[in-house]
Structure formats: C-alpha cells, structure tokens
Scaffold this motif. Structure first.
Motif, PDB file in Angstrom:
ATOM      1  N   VAL A  76      46.707  50.768  45.740  1.00 13.09           N
ATOM      2  CA  VAL A  76      47.239  50.078  44.564  1.00 13.09           C
ATOM      3  C   VAL A  76      46.902  50.804  43.263  1.00 13.09           C
ATOM      4  O   VAL A  76      47.337  50.386  42.189  1.00 13.09           O
ATOM      5  N   SER A  77      46.133  51.875  43.345  1.00 21.96           N
ATOM      6  CA  SER A  77      45.722  52.606  42.151  1.00 21.96           C
ATOM      7  C   SER A  77      46.142  54.064  42.262  1.00 21.96           C
ATOM      8  O   SER A  77      46.306  54.607  43.358  1.00 21.96           O
ATOM      9  N   ALA A  78      46.269  54.701  41.111  1.00 22.39           N
ATOM     10  CA  ALA A  78      46.582  56.129  41.081  1.00 22.39           C
ATOM     11  C   ALA A  78      45.354  56.984  41.354  1.00 22.39           C
ATOM     12  O   ALA A  78      45.475  58.194  41.558  1.00 22.39           O
ATOM     13  N   TYR A  79      44.176  56.359  41.375  1.00 15.03           N
ATOM     14  CA  TYR A  79      42.932  57.086  41.573  1.00 15.03           C
ATOM     15  C   TYR A  79      42.215  56.576  42.813  1.00 15.03           C
ATOM     16  O   TYR A  79      42.316  55.393  43.169  1.00 15.03           O
ATOM     17  N   PRO A  80      41.440  57.429  43.485  1.00 19.65           N
ATOM     18  CA  PRO A  80      40.698  56.996  44.675  1.00 19.65           C
ATOM     19  C   PRO A  80      39.465  56.180  44.283  1.00 19.65           C
ATOM     20  O   PRO A  80      38.959  56.310  43.154  1.00 19.65           O
ATOM     21  N   ALA A 114      27.531  46.097  39.788  1.00 22.73           N
ATOM     22  CA  ALA A 114      27.881  44.768  40.279  1.00 22.73           C
ATOM     23  C   ALA A 114      28.352  44.796  41.725  1.00 22.73           C
ATOM     24  O   ALA A 114      28.568  43.740  42.322  1.00 22.73           O
ATOM     25  N   GLY A 115      28.514  46.002  42.273  1.00 26.59           N
ATOM     26  CA  GLY A 115      28.986  46.111  43.644  1.00 26.59           C
ATOM     27  C   GLY A 115      29.732  47.404  43.890  1.00 26.59           C
ATOM     28  O   GLY A 115      30.826  47.421  44.435  1.00 26.59           O
ATOM     29  N   VAL A 116      29.114  48.514  43.494  1.00 26.93           N
ATOM     30  CA  VAL A 116      29.717  49.831  43.664  1.00 26.93           C
ATOM     31  C   VAL A 116      29.493  50.302  45.097  1.00 26.93           C
ATOM     32  O   VAL A 116      28.401  50.153  45.645  1.00 26.93           O
ATOM     33  N   ASN A 117      30.507  50.885  45.685  1.00 26.04           N
ATOM     34  CA  ASN A 117      30.430  51.340  47.072  1.00 26.04           C
ATOM     35  C   ASN A 117      29.873  52.762  47.135  1.00 26.04           C
ATOM     36  O   ASN A 117      30.569  53.714  47.486  1.00 26.04           O
ATOM     37  N   ALA A 118      28.597  52.899  46.773  1.00 27.28           N
ATOM     38  CA  ALA A 118      27.952  54.215  46.773  1.00 27.28           C
ATOM     39  C   ALA A 118      26.451  54.041  46.587  1.00 27.28           C
ATOM     40  O   ALA A 118      25.989  52.999  46.107  1.00 27.28           O
ATOM     41  N   ASP A 119      25.701  55.071  46.961  1.00 29.40           N
ATOM     42  CA  ASP A 119      24.276  55.125  46.660  1.00 29.40           C
ATOM     43  C   ASP A 119      24.121  55.637  45.240  1.00 29.40           C
ATOM     44  O   ASP A 119      24.305  56.830  44.982  1.00 29.40           O
ATOM     45  N   LEU A 120      23.805  54.762  44.328  1.00 30.96           N
ATOM     46  CA  LEU A 120      23.607  55.176  42.945  1.00 30.96           C
ATOM     47  C   LEU A 120      22.146  55.541  42.731  1.00 30.96           C
ATOM     48  O   LEU A 120      21.251  54.887  43.265  1.00 30.96           O
ATOM     49  N   ILE A 157      37.918  50.890  40.286  1.00 32.37           N
ATOM     50  CA  ILE A 157      39.244  51.318  40.722  1.00 32.37           C
ATOM     51  C   ILE A 157      39.907  50.196  41.521  1.00 32.37           C
ATOM     52  O   ILE A 157      39.319  49.643  42.450  1.00 32.37           O
ATOM     53  N   GLY A 158      41.115  49.848  41.116  1.00 32.23           N
ATOM     54  CA  GLY A 158      41.868  48.798  41.793  1.00 32.23           C
ATOM     55  C   GLY A 158      41.703  47.428  41.191  1.00 32.23           C
ATOM     56  O   GLY A 158      42.315  46.466  41.679  1.00 32.23           O
ATOM     57  N   PRO A 213      31.975  55.170  41.322  1.00 36.55           N
ATOM     58  CA  PRO A 213      30.590  55.642  41.158  1.00 36.55           C
ATOM     59  C   PRO A 213      30.476  56.859  40.253  1.00 36.55           C
ATOM     60  O   PRO A 213      29.482  57.006  39.524  1.00 36.55           O
ATOM     61  N   ALA A 214      31.487  57.724  40.272  1.00 38.31           N
ATOM     62  CA  ALA A 214      31.437  58.896  39.390  1.00 38.31           C
ATOM     63  C   ALA A 214      31.444  58.472  37.929  1.00 38.31           C
ATOM     64  O   ALA A 214      30.733  59.063  37.092  1.00 38.31           O
ATOM     65  N   MET A 215      32.211  57.440  37.616  1.00 38.06           N
ATOM     66  CA  MET A 215      32.244  56.957  36.247  1.00 38.06           C
ATOM     67  C   MET A 215      30.943  56.270  35.858  1.00 38.06           C
ATOM     68  O   MET A 215      30.507  56.355  34.705  1.00 38.06           O
ATOM     69  N   VAL A 216      30.313  55.586  36.795  1.00 38.32           N
ATOM     70  CA  VAL A 216      29.007  54.984  36.487  1.00 38.32           C
ATOM     71  C   VAL A 216      28.027  56.068  36.063  1.00 38.32           C
ATOM     72  O   VAL A 216      27.276  55.909  35.084  1.00 38.32           O
ATOM     73  N   LEU A 217      28.029  57.171  36.784  1.00 33.87           N
ATOM     74  CA  LEU A 217      27.150  58.279  36.417  1.00 33.87           C
ATOM     75  C   LEU A 217      27.502  58.816  35.033  1.00 33.87           C
ATOM     76  O   LEU A 217      26.617  59.230  34.269  1.00 33.87           O
TER      77      LEU A 217
END
Length: 354
Positions: free
Chosen positions: A77-81, A121-127, A185-186, A86-90
């Motif tokens: 549903v988004s143009a981005y993966p 709040a619920g990022v799908n990555a190891d931050l 994203i999404g 997580p990249a933006m959080v960094l």
C-alpha cells in the motif's frame, strides 16, 4: 489499565469559557480595526480558553514523534518498503553538524525552538540503545488489518497510556504546545480505515496516495481499505482504533488526551494525526477545543476529518510528509496570535481616540 485510561479521559475538562469571554472583549478593544488580524484573532481567543487567561503566554513546544510499523504494509500500500521506518528512526536520532536529528521535523523544530522526542511505539527492528529514544513497543508492528485486528485492546490501551506519559514528560519540561507526530510506512492506510468507519464514508473518499503511489497502487490501496471495513463492523471508538489502527496512532491519541487534561494546546499535523483526533473527540468531546490544526494536508480525507471536527487549518502548503512537520511550522503563528492578545494595547491604554 482500562481504569487508568478512563480516569485520564474523565480528567479532561472544557476550556475556560470565562477567559474566552474576556479575551473576546479585549480583542474588540485592541488598537486595530475589528477583524484586521483575521484568523489570528480567533486563534488567540481559543488559546485564551485553553490557558485560562485573556492574556495567554504559551511558549515552550515539543514534537513527539511516535514510530511504528504496520502489517498491512506487506500488502504493497506504500511506495516505500517497511524497512524505511527503522532507518528514519535512526535519522531522527542522528548526530548532525546542525544538531540532533537529520530529518525535516528536526530541522524545522530547531528553527522554531521546539524539542523533539522520539518514541519506538512498535518498530519492526532491533533499534540501538539511545538516550533520546523512548521505548514503548509491545510488538514489532501491528497485524495486517486487512486480515485481522491490528492490535489487541490491551496493546491499544498500553500505547495510549505510553503516549500520555511522554506528553506529560514534555509538559513537565516546559512545553505549552504539544505536536503529536508519526513515522510508519503504510500508516495512511489504517488512518483511512479509521476515518471511513468513524465518519461513515466510502473507502475511496478518504484513501489517498500517502507516500505518492501511482493510480494502480492507489486503486489497490482503496481495495485494501474496503476489505478491512468489510471484515469488521466495529463502531465504538476504542474498538475501531484497535481493529484498524496502529501503535503510533494509539500513542498520539494518548498524547492528545494528556495534553488536554493538563490544559495545554495540541497542534495537529495531518491526516494520520487527524485519525487519532477523531477517536479522541469521539471518546471525549471536550478534547476538540484543545486541538489546533496546522495545515490542510494533501492527503485525501483530511478535509473530511477537519469538517467533522469543525476546525479550520491555518495554512495549505501541500504538505503530506508527516513527522509532525506541519504542526511545528504552525508554532510561530500560534505564539504570534497569543502575543497580539497579550501585548497589544487597547485604544484606552494607548490613548488613541476612537
């Protein structure tokens, strides 16, 4: 936990009508033709009601960026993966020559003197461990709202209260304006489903291009929104949020509720924030008068949100980035509106004949 949330909602009281009356009278006496400052006059009176004074003096501001991933993003549903979240959080947390954070909201916040808070709040990555990252995640991204409930009621309540706690921290540190922001994203898809259900609108009427999808993907996105609406018939505000929402949307709702409970101003950014506001006002109608929409965003459905809330945006710059950028841009306008009411002289004070 539900009792704590109910207590928070019940603690929100209406804005100060006596202060609004005094501010309205003062506006008519200031050294200018009535109405000459346009919408700044109405904004100043509304701020008087929030802060309980005909001479409101709000100054400090914070933008609280909640980041979360969405199961529905896997449906294209988004143009981005999803990996962009997580990249933006960094990037929000990055050290740059100009100061902390290398995103648009960081740059604008530095310019207008607002502090940026970042929440997982619920990022799908190891931050990574970072002193400026507030961790509130209960799961790595929501479930796919097209197939099942995005969040459980307990998860929803947990994130609402986490958002409230972060707003409380920012206010205790001196913020009079709270700008809820988001990254995920999404997330315009859950925002569209929430908006469609609460406003009883068709999927196509509230589903926009988000990150800029083409016509084919927009049609697919509309179909996903419609499939979610067809899957569940929930209508109660918290049920709608849990069924169709996102962790960052729940967190932003908590930010709004807590800000209103502490008699501070909520500055709304765009469409995703608007979906949280719809839930909030459905839960507590008094919240509405604490909401100050910044700009009309380019996302389809935002106008319907504002019309339902009876709120007028301050500008239209074609923004659709999110992050709270539009809300932060509105801070100088709100401060200026308050300053005119607080610092301008009346005709009598200035000795100007009328």
């Amino acid at each position: 936990m539900m009792r704590e949330l109910q207590n928070l909602i019940q603690s929100i009281t209406p804005v100060n009508q006596a202060a609004i009356q005094r501010a309205t009278e003062r506006q008519t006496q200031l050294t200018k033709p009535t109405g000459a400052l346009g919408d700044l006059e109405a904004l100043s009176v509304r701020l008087a009601g929030v802060f309980g004074s005909e001479r409101p003096a709000p100054q400090g501001a914070a933008v609280l960026v909640a980041a979360g991933d969405h199961g529905v993003a896997q449906d294209g549903v988004s143009a981005y993966p999803p990996e962009v979240t997580p990249a933006m959080v960094l990037n929000f947390l990055a050290d740059t020559p100009a100061g902390p954070g290398g995103t648009a909201v960081n740059a604008i916040a530095r310019t207008v003197g607002a502090r940026v808070y970042v929440m997982d709040a619920g990022v799908n990555a190891d931050l990574p461990i970072h002193p400026a990252l507030h961790r509130a995640a209960v799961r790595r991204g929501t479930r796919n709202l097209r197939e099942e409930a995005a969040m459980t009621p307990q998860e929803t309540q947990t994130l609402i209260l986490a958002g409230a706690a972060l707003a409380r921290e920012a206010i205790e540190a001196g913020a009079d304006f709270i700008v809820p922001g988001e990254m995920g994203i999404g997330n315009t898809t859950p925002a569209a489903v929430i908006t469609a259900r609460l406003l009883e609108l068709d999927a196509a009427a509230v589903t926009g291009r988000g990150t800029g999808v083409d016509d084919e993907r927009l049609a697919h996105k509309v179909a996903v929104v419609q499939a979610a609406l067809d899957r569940s018939n929930v209508t109660a505000p918290l049920d709608v949020l849990a069924e169709f929402g996102g962790y960052e949307i729940a967190a932003m709702l908590g930010m709004m509720l807590q800000t209103a409970a502490l008699h501070r101003a909520v500055v709304l950014d765009g469409f995703v924030e608007g979906s949280a506001a719809l839930v909030g006002v459905a839960l507590c109608p008094a919240l509405r008068d604490y909401l100050f929409p910044a700009g009309h965003c380019a996302e389809r459905g935002h106008a319907a949100q504002l019309a339902h809330l009876g709120l007028k945006p301050m500008f239209d710059l074609g923004l659709r980035l999110g992050e709270g950028t539009g809300g932060v841009l509105a801070l100088p306008l709100l401060r200026s509106a308050a300053a005119t009411l607080r610092e301008m002289q009346t005709f009598e004070e200035a000795g100007v004949p009328t």
